[in-house]
Design an enzyme around this catalytic site. Structure first.
Site, PDB file in Angstrom:
ATOM      1  CE  LYS A   1      28.306   1.837  57.111  1.00 58.97           C
ATOM      2  NZ  LYS A   1      29.409   0.958  56.976  1.00 58.97           N
TER       3      LYS A   1
ATOM      4  CG  ASP B   1      29.151   5.537  56.167  1.00 58.79           C
ATOM      5  OD1 ASP B   1      29.768   5.313  55.317  1.00 58.79           O
ATOM      6  OD2 ASP B   1      29.554   5.043  57.779  1.00 58.79           O
TER       7      ASP B   1
END
Length: 330
Positions: free
Chosen positions: A44, A170
């Site tokens: 990401k 995350d």
């Protein structure tokens, strides 16, 4: 590249090594499936990262726009009947054994589900570690999702998100993927309008950065002022797919702290600008820098230039998913 797909219900057939049919084991009133599968765990980037003051629990409140990108670790899982045991094999740079977040994810899943089984994990690391790309968090999400499919545990999506948040800020995002907004300490994720598969170039200096150290340095700096309107203008630009509108709205409150700790980051940022990127930013706590080019041709040209100054460079694109099952080797 192999096809990606989900898992059906009923007499399920699973993508993975040998495309095996699940076996079944009954015990203590619970039917447990077992078998193998393989998952792709994406990286990401943070297109926007606003950081508030430290909370009473030691974490900072953040508001961030997360975007999954096509740079994948591979996570292969096998569940066998037997006493609880977790075996982890790692190919590439990642901590071994119980120090690896994949091991912790498997242990947490088995504890929460009440399932006794032998779990074998093979992790192929391609995403750099301690790089601001969430590779370890993505791997952990892959373990949670894969074990939920393999065991028929009955844990639902909400259960998996709660387990994910216990593993790291995350991790929940990678159960969702695509484009999303993260709040709280980052674990409260909400889907956003999905960005198109825009090209992006990632450059890493070949060194890692501790997230905790970056936040400690951030706390010593004068407080910055986030962009007016927060992430909303960025999200509106992402929905149009126009890089020229997205690039000037990139923001990372941790960038100054990361550059102070690792000056090579500043060199990469400047190199990306000189190479012609429309937007250049540190991802998360760094040290990876990403560049938004005008298009795919420009992306390859920028990647070529960046390889002259960075040991790790990846030209790729945005993707619309999180961890997914994969049928064949890429």
């Amino acid at each position: 590249m192999g096809r990606d797909r989900g898992v059906g219900s009923g007499g399920r057939r699973v993508a993975g090594s040998g495309d095996k049919i699940f076996g079944r084991r009954e015990g203590e009133g619970k039917e447990v499936l077992f078998g193998k599968l393989r998952l792709k765990a994406p990286a990401k980037i943070n297109l926007y990262l606003e950081v508030g003051h430290r909370r009473s629990d030691g974490y900072h409140r953040v508001r961030t726009v997360l975007q999954a990108v096509e740079w994948f670790d591979l996570v292969e899982l096998e569940v066998r009947p037997g006493a609880t045991r977790i075996l982890l094999e790692v190919e590439g740079e990642a901590p071994p054994g119980k120090d690896n977040i994949c091991h912790r994810a498997a242990a947490l899943f088995l504890e929460a589900s009440g399932i006794e089984a032998e779990v074998r994990i093979r992790l192929t690391k391609r995403i750099p570690v301690a790089a601001g790309l969430g590779g370890g968090s993505s791997d952990a999400a892959a373990v949670l999702r894969g074990l939920a499919h393999l065991t028929g545990s009955g844990l639902g999506g909400g259960d998996l998100f709660r387990l994910a948040s216990r593993l790291g800020s995350d991790v929940p995002f990678f159960l969702l993927g695509g484009t999303a907004v993260g709040e709280g300490r980052g674990e409260e994720v909400t889907p956003a309008v999905q960005a198109p598969p825009l090209p992006v170039v990632l450059a890493n200096p070949g060194k890692g950065l501790s997230t905790a150290e970056v936040y400690r340095r951030f706390d010593l700096l004068p407080p910055g002022k986030p962009p007016q309107g927060g992430p909303r203008p960025l999200l509106e630009s992402l929905a149009t797919g126009e890089v020229a509108g997205v690039a000037p709205r990139l923001y990372n409150a941790l960038q100054e702290a990361a550059c102070a700790l690792l000056p090579e980051i500043s060199d990469l940022l400047e190199a990306g600008r000189r190479a012609g990127a429309l937007g250049v930013l540190v991802s998360g706590s760094g040290p990876t820098v990403f560049m938004l080019p005008a298009g795919p041709v420009e992306a390859e040209a920028i990647a070529s230039r960046m390889r002259e100054v960075a040991p790790v460079v990846k030209a790729t694109r945005f993707c619309s998913h999180g961890v997914v099952l994969q049928e064949h080797d890429p």
